[in-house]
Scaffold this active site. Structure first.
Site, mmCIF file in Angstrom:
data_model
loop_
_atom_site.group_PDB
_atom_site.id
_atom_site.type_symbol
_atom_site.label_atom_id
_atom_site.label_comp_id
_atom_site.label_asym_id
_atom_site.label_seq_id
_atom_site.Cartn_x
_atom_site.Cartn_y
_atom_site.Cartn_z
ATOM 1 N N GLU A 88 -65.507 109.740 132.850
ATOM 2 C CA GLU A 88 -65.948 110.714 131.849
ATOM 3 C C GLU A 88 -67.134 110.136 131.090
ATOM 4 O OE1 GLU A 88 -62.920 112.318 129.299
ATOM 5 O OE2 GLU A 88 -64.395 113.167 127.916
ATOM 6 N N ARG B 192 -56.663 112.385 119.283
ATOM 7 C CA ARG B 192 -55.601 113.045 120.035
ATOM 8 C C ARG B 192 -54.266 112.328 119.839
ATOM 9 N NH1 ARG B 192 -54.785 117.212 123.754
ATOM 10 N NH2 ARG B 192 -56.964 117.785 123.927
ATOM 11 N N GLU C 151 -53.405 117.172 132.493
ATOM 12 C CA GLU C 151 -52.846 116.026 131.786
ATOM 13 C C GLU C 151 -51.362 116.099 131.430
ATOM 14 O OE1 GLU C 151 -56.242 116.607 129.125
ATOM 15 O OE2 GLU C 151 -56.270 114.428 128.908
#
Lengths: 471, 752
Positions: free
Chosen positions: B226, B304, B707
């Protein structure tokens, strides 16, 4: 350094002037531009680079899946190698179809390796069933699927094809008939037989057999100094019995050891023990000689054969020299062996039937992993009294060792928990584990103790009871 | 054929970066890395290396024409180290030669003098030393301070999770080609084409429009490509730019493992308070995130973690603190779950320990506190379409929790040295990038004059099946045969300003943009047909299975005919559209807002068997009820769930990244870093889709899948721990993952 090496790749005869130590993977990707074979780990630990390697034996070509990344190109001289491109036909093969049907691929990088391994097992496994096919991909790593869809793909294949293929003496014809192999495979034996007039002279350089470790640890060295691939064309059998001793040629592969009728009779558990040795691809290449000479402190075969009064025969020219396996190791990777000597035969006394044998191995991952600690035992007890015992231990010293003090203590003693516990204390004093990537010294010490207990639990279930170990 | 990629995969015909033939003048790159974890560079000596025949150039920071910076969120990461080095494996120089082997030989001749500085690899130590990358972040609700007095039980402790290497089968790879007018074209194995484009433009000091990034497909990403594909692509771009020839860089596996970031290890302190019925009243947690040497995506990952501090439980008083700690290991990065799994492990650990103190089954606490419709998350969003309880109930009715527990009890009584354990792992995972602006995607659709269709999107195919999903979406929206559709490579000149293919959200974002562009096309085409047929304005024209229907009656016109006609009438047969997720916002100041478009729920039973003599275990089964919404591609979604679960199992058990005290990784290859193999995975993996689920925010009512399932793997930790406790009831509870066979055996037998 360069040699002329001739072989067949897929449907094409290749002749190359090349250093025989160069990796087959590099050659097929960069010189032959066959990019279906992938590079991922470069140490035989993932199977993305799997190819089939076929060798002519009495008019039949025997194919095995191997890791091309650690396969020196010299080792394929006179052979037929098959990449994924060499399996491809107009339409998908049934193995490929089953992967498409069950979504057996996600990113696709590992997929050709799986197709190759599965196809490879169709040549060689006794019975084509789900379990055998799953075993054949024990050296193929997939990071995407969690293997569930791959298992479904294998299941789907076996449901449709296992009976059709298993029940035949002429398997390659059947595999061609069912489009699992392209038709050109039928012409390979004849073409290979014509190829066999290749350069046969002994090479100079580092002696090597399966190269499954040498190609990783000493890649640059073998490429620089060249490689002397030990001749495997010998006509004599690899494993035979002579004067109550079993003799094994040093270049016998682990796969051959697992399949040997003689060894399976002596050691009924041997196939299971060594299913944990590397992977299918590694077992197809790695040799007993290589494993012993490599001198890894946790070499599975060294550990297994140590308790059997094993003798090694080294050849230098006409001379044969005997060395006991238990005397071979002098320090970490230090051997009682001249660089010019080559291990030829491994011989051990066949234990009489009353002997009990067990082998234990613990690694972080149960399969396709190097042991943290391993151990083998050979024991003879009469009326609970130990007449003879020999226990080997790996991962707890700079080299594979025999627990001599422990054995000395146990000899003449009764098999019982008290003596066993004392034996473990003695064992802990004769080992010298170190903390490394395979585990802490404390862990290895405890683990060895547990493996000794495990030997006795398995061999003397009437005396040593599981309940005794409950805390 | 639905998934056209499969055909090429099984034939070995899918093209990855390293499979693309290199032009003859290509140079091959190898990187010289810092051998020290922390220090000041005194001197880099490349003279000897430069003399080697075949070496075309060696480049260091001073050769960078633009800005020596690849930091994504914070500008704290140099492409090539200049003053300081901050981890072993930090790129210092790049060597270009006519072959890899020459480049590597030359690299071995490079010398570096470094003045050593102190090395920190432990995040708590980094925190003590004041080495925080961003200031501490706190998410809270209610008032934990006053809630403790209402609790009957208060339990505190420490929980730790380890790192995890992505092991995408295709290592980091990039090729750069010089193009006209000082531009550059890059083929990169990245999840984020735009990030690579931006990084290369920065490094070269040229505008983004001079950098084209193309991604044909990638051989696995899992978050590892990423942000961390940027450096390798930028290095290839730098060399290509300087030498005016193609430059190729493919990392060997051992280098990839050594120098790239991984899942963040966390060490956390928790305190949980419950009433005697098992209702959680208060929870405090401090997360020490081992971010590594640079920010990378760590602050977003920490966010997160804070969002998922309570997993799927309603906790009225909660305070979660996140500390982003700078250490001297490679910058840790995104990995499937993005900080969520680390948070969920801690709350599950807290519940496990609380249950132990209370003498009850953790299942009782888990079930009692599950979110229900309308409950407010601690960040202020309300749980809408909440299926946490439905999933648990379906799991129970489908697999009978009581029967599982009983059969384990019976097994354990009958077997003195083999013990079984089970755990239930419920999961709630928010879907959206938590950085609101990233929740956008655009798509470009071309209809060619023969009726075939090409789709370019922001998404990268990395095995998740986005290509086949986009084809399905377009086929359904246009009502044309799926064989007409082709998904193109991801390319920054066709689709600009892309968000990374990440956060499980690519299907939602790109799929919605695709629906909009397909509808634009349909509208234009049908309008033109209407005019041709001279139909009334109010007549209803539609396309159904490639046939044009007027007020439900076939007109006899087909897709191919109307496209040809439209083309000759000069109708615009290309459409671009952008989609931005509506209704999401988040106030970073107050840490409140509707951060997520929706949540994914599910629950799993994990069973394991432990050999109490050797410490070896086997995960027997994973049984799941998962809320897929209404999956429109169940086979693909199941594949994602299964793959995610097995990665989660690996993270919790055998995947153990080890650094020595100098900051050097010692698990640097697949021979000593073990990921699940075919024998490791459970024999039984059963995933049942939750019935009657619905998700208006997703594509055709589906839910994101990438995920969330990974976190079911957390249950394996507690299943094994339960098996250990069945053998040694008085054993000290371990809350440190991974629970390797070593950790198990030491816990069972170590005298300390």
């Amino acid at each position: 350094m360069k040699k002329t090496i001739r072989f067949i790749c897929n449907n094409e005869i290749i002749s190359a002037e090349i250093n025989p130590a160069i990796s087959t993977l590099d050659f097929i990707r960069t010189e032959l531009h066959l990019t279906g074979t992938k590079e991922s780990c470069r140490e035989g630990d993932c199977g993305a680079c799997s190819i089939l390697c076929g060798k002519l034996c009495n008019d039949i070509v025997k194919y095995r899946a191997v890791n091309s990344c650690i396969l020196p190109i010299g080792a394929i001289a006179g052979k037929h190698i098959v990449t994924i491109e060499g399996l491809n036909q107009q339409s998908l093969t049934p193995v490929q179809q089953s992967f498409v049907k069950e979504n057996g691929a996600q990113c696709g990088f590992c997929t050709p390796g799986f197709i190759i391994s599965l196809t490879g097992s169709l040549f060689s496994c006794n019975e084509i069933n789900y379990e055998n096919l799953i075993s054949s991909i024990d050296g193929n790593i997939c990071r995407c699927t969690g293997y569930a869809s791959i298992k479904r793909s294998v299941k789907s294949f076996t449901e449709n094809y296992s009976i059709k293929i298993t029940q035949t003496s002429d398997r390659i014809h059947k595999l061609v008939r069912y489009n699992i192999l392209p038709e050109y495979f039928l012409s390979i034996p004849q073409r290979l037989s014509k190829l066999r007039d290749f350069d046969h002279k002994a090479h100079t350089g580092i002696p090597a057999a399966g190269c499954t470790d040498l190609s990783i640890q000493n890649k640059n060295k073998i490429e620089r100094r060249g490689i002397n691939l030990i001749d495997r064309e010998s006509k004599s059998p690899h494993i035979y019995i002579e004067n109550k001793a079993c003799l094994i040629s040093a270049f016998t592969t682990v796969k051959e050891i697992c399949e040997s009728k003689i060894l399976n009779k002596i050691f009924p558990g041997i196939k299971n023990y060594f299913s944990m040795f590397g992977s299918t691809q590694i077992r197809n290449r790695a040799t007993i000689g290589g494993n012993i000479i490599n001198a890894s402190p946790i070499g599975d075969l060294s550990i297994f054969f140590l308790p059997f009064n094993t003798i090694l025969y080294f050849r230098e020219g006409e001379e044969l020299r005997e060395v006991r396996l238990s005397e071979l190791y002098k320090g970490y990777k230090q051997l009682d062996k001249k660089p010019t000597e080559i291990l030829e035969i491994i011989s051990f006394e066949i234990p009489v039937e009353e002997f009990k044998i067990n082998f234990e191995k613990v690694s972080r991952r149960t399969y396709l992993d190097i042991a943290c600690v391993n151990s083998a035992i050979l024991i003879l007890a009469n009326q609970k009294i130990i007449k003879h015992v020999s226990i080997s231990a790996g991962g707890v010293a700079p080299f594979p060792m025999l627990l001599k003090d422990t054995a000395k203590y146990l000899k003449g003693k009764e098999v019982c928990l008290t003596n066993l516990k004392e034996a473990c204390v003695i064992a802990s004093k004769e080992i010298s584990p170190i903390s490394d990537v395979r585990g802490s010294a404390e862990y290895k010490a405890i683990l060895l103790k547990q493996l000794i207990l495990s030997h006795f639990l398995k061999l003397f279930p009437d005396i040593i009871k599981a309940e005794d170990f409950v805390c | 054929m639905l998934n056209i990629d499969l055909n090429a995969h099984v034939r070995g015909e899918s093209i990855f970066i390293n499979d693309i033939p290199a032009p003859v003048n290509t140079v091959y790159l190898t990187v010289f890395y810092s051998p020290e974890a922390h220090g000041r560079i005194k001197q880099i000596i490349t003279k000897e290396a430069e003399k080697i025949p075949g070496v075309k150039g060696i480049f260091t920071a001073k050769d960078i024409p633009g800005r020596n910076q690849v930091g994504g969120i914070i500008f704290d990461e140099e492409l090539l180290a200049e003053g300081e080095v901050n981890y072993i494996g930090q790129p210092v120089a790049v060597v270009a030669a006519v072959s890899y082997s020459i480049a590597r030989n030359a690299r071995d001749k490079i010398k570096i003098e470094i003045e050593k500085l102190s090395v920190i690899i432990d995040p708590r130590e980094a925190y003590e030393a004041g080495k925080l990358i961003i200031s501490p972040k706190v998410f809270s609700c209610g008032d934990t301070g006053s809630a403790w007095k209402d609790c009957d039980v208060i339990v505190d402790g420490k929980a730790e999770t380890g790192s995890q290497e992505h092991i995408y089968m295709e290592t980091q790879s990039a090729v750069a080609y010089p193009v006209e007018n000082g531009g550059i074209r890059i083929l990169s194995s990245t999840q984020a084409p735009t990030s690579v484009q931006r990084a290369a433009a920065e490094i070269l000091g040229i505008p983004m429009n001079k950098v084209e990034v193309d991604v044909p497909r990638i051989g696995g990403g899992f978050g590892g490509k990423e942000d961390q594909a940027n450096s390798w692509a930028a290095l290839a771009a730098l060399v290509s730019f300087k030498l005016k020839c193609p430059a190729k860089l493919v990392l060997p596996r051992n280098e990839d493992i050594t120098v790239t970031g991984k899942r963040h290890p966390y060490t956390s302190d928790f305190k949980i308070g419950l009433n005697k019925e098992g209702k959680i009243l208060a929870y405090e947690v401090v997360f020490y995130q081992n971010a590594g040497a640079a920010a990378d995506l760590s602050p977003a990952i920490l966010d997160r973690t804070l969002f998922h501090a309570a997993n799927c439980y309603f906790i009225p008083n909660l305070k979660a603190t996140g500390l982003c700690c700078r250490t001297n290991v490679p910058p840790n990065t995104a990995f499937r779950g993005f900080g969520g799994p680390q948070a969920m492990f801690v709350i599950e650990a807290a519940i496990y320990k609380a249950a132990e103190v209370m003498g009850i089954d953790p299942l009782v606490i888990q079930q009692k506190n599950l979110l229900k419709e309308g409950d407010q998350f601690h960040f202020g969003q309300k749980a809408i379409n909440c299926t946490a309880r439905n999933c648990w109930q379906s799991l129970d009715s489908g697999f009978n929790l009581k029967a599982v527990t009983n059969s384990i009890k019976e097994f354990n009584i009958a077997n003195p040295l083999l013990k079984k354990g089970m755990a239930v792992m419920p999961v709630c995972f928010g879907i959206s990038f938590t950085n609101t602006f990233m929740n956008q995607a655009s798509v470009l659709v071309h209809v060619y004059s023969d009726g075939s269709i090409g789709i370019s999107s922001a998404a990268v195919e990395m095995g998740q099946g986005i290509n086949s999903k986009l084809r399905q979406i377009a086929s359904k929206t246009l009502s044309v045969d799926i064989e007409r559709l082709k998904v193109e490579s991801s390319n920054t000149t066709r689709v600009a300003n892309t968000s990374p293919t990440a956060a499980s959200s690519s299907t939602d974002l790109n799929g919605k943009a695709l629906i909009i562009s397909c509808n634009i096309l349909l509208d234009r085409i049908l309008k033109s047909v209407k005019a041709d047929l001279k139909l009334k304005e109010n007549s209803f024209l539609e396309l159904r299975d490639e046939q044009v229907l007027s007020n439900g009656v076939p007109t006899g016109l087909t897709w191919e005919e109307i496209i040809r006609a439209a083309f000759f009438k000069r109708v615009n047969l290309s459409a671009q559209a952008q989609y931005a997720t509506p209704g999401i916002y988040f106030d970073q100041e107050t840490s409140k807002g509707n951060a997520f478009s929706y949540h994914v729920y599910g629950a799993a039973i994990i069973e394991a068997t432990l050999d109490c003599i050797t410490g070896i275990y086997k995960i027997d089964s994973v049984k799941v009820v998962h809320d897929f919404g209404k999956s429109f591609s169940l086979q693909t979604d199941l594949g994602q769930a299964e793959g995610g679960i097995v990665q989660g199992l690996g993270w919790m058990t055998i995947e153990d990244i080890l650094y020595d005290m100098s900051g050097k990784i010692i698990t640097d290859s697949l021979s000593n870093y073990k990921i699940p193999d075919i024998h490791f995975v459970p024999d039984e993996m059963k995933i049942i889709p939750l019935e009657d689920s619905n998700n208006p925010s997703g594509i055709f009512n589906s839910k994101a899948i990438g995920e969330p399932p990974l976190m079911y793997g957390i249950g394996a930790f507690f299943a094994i721990e339960n098996a250990m406790k069945a053998f040694r009831p008085g054993m000290n509870t371990i809350l440190t993952a991974p629970l390797t066979p070593e950790r198990v055996l030491l816990a069972l037998y170590s005298k300390i």
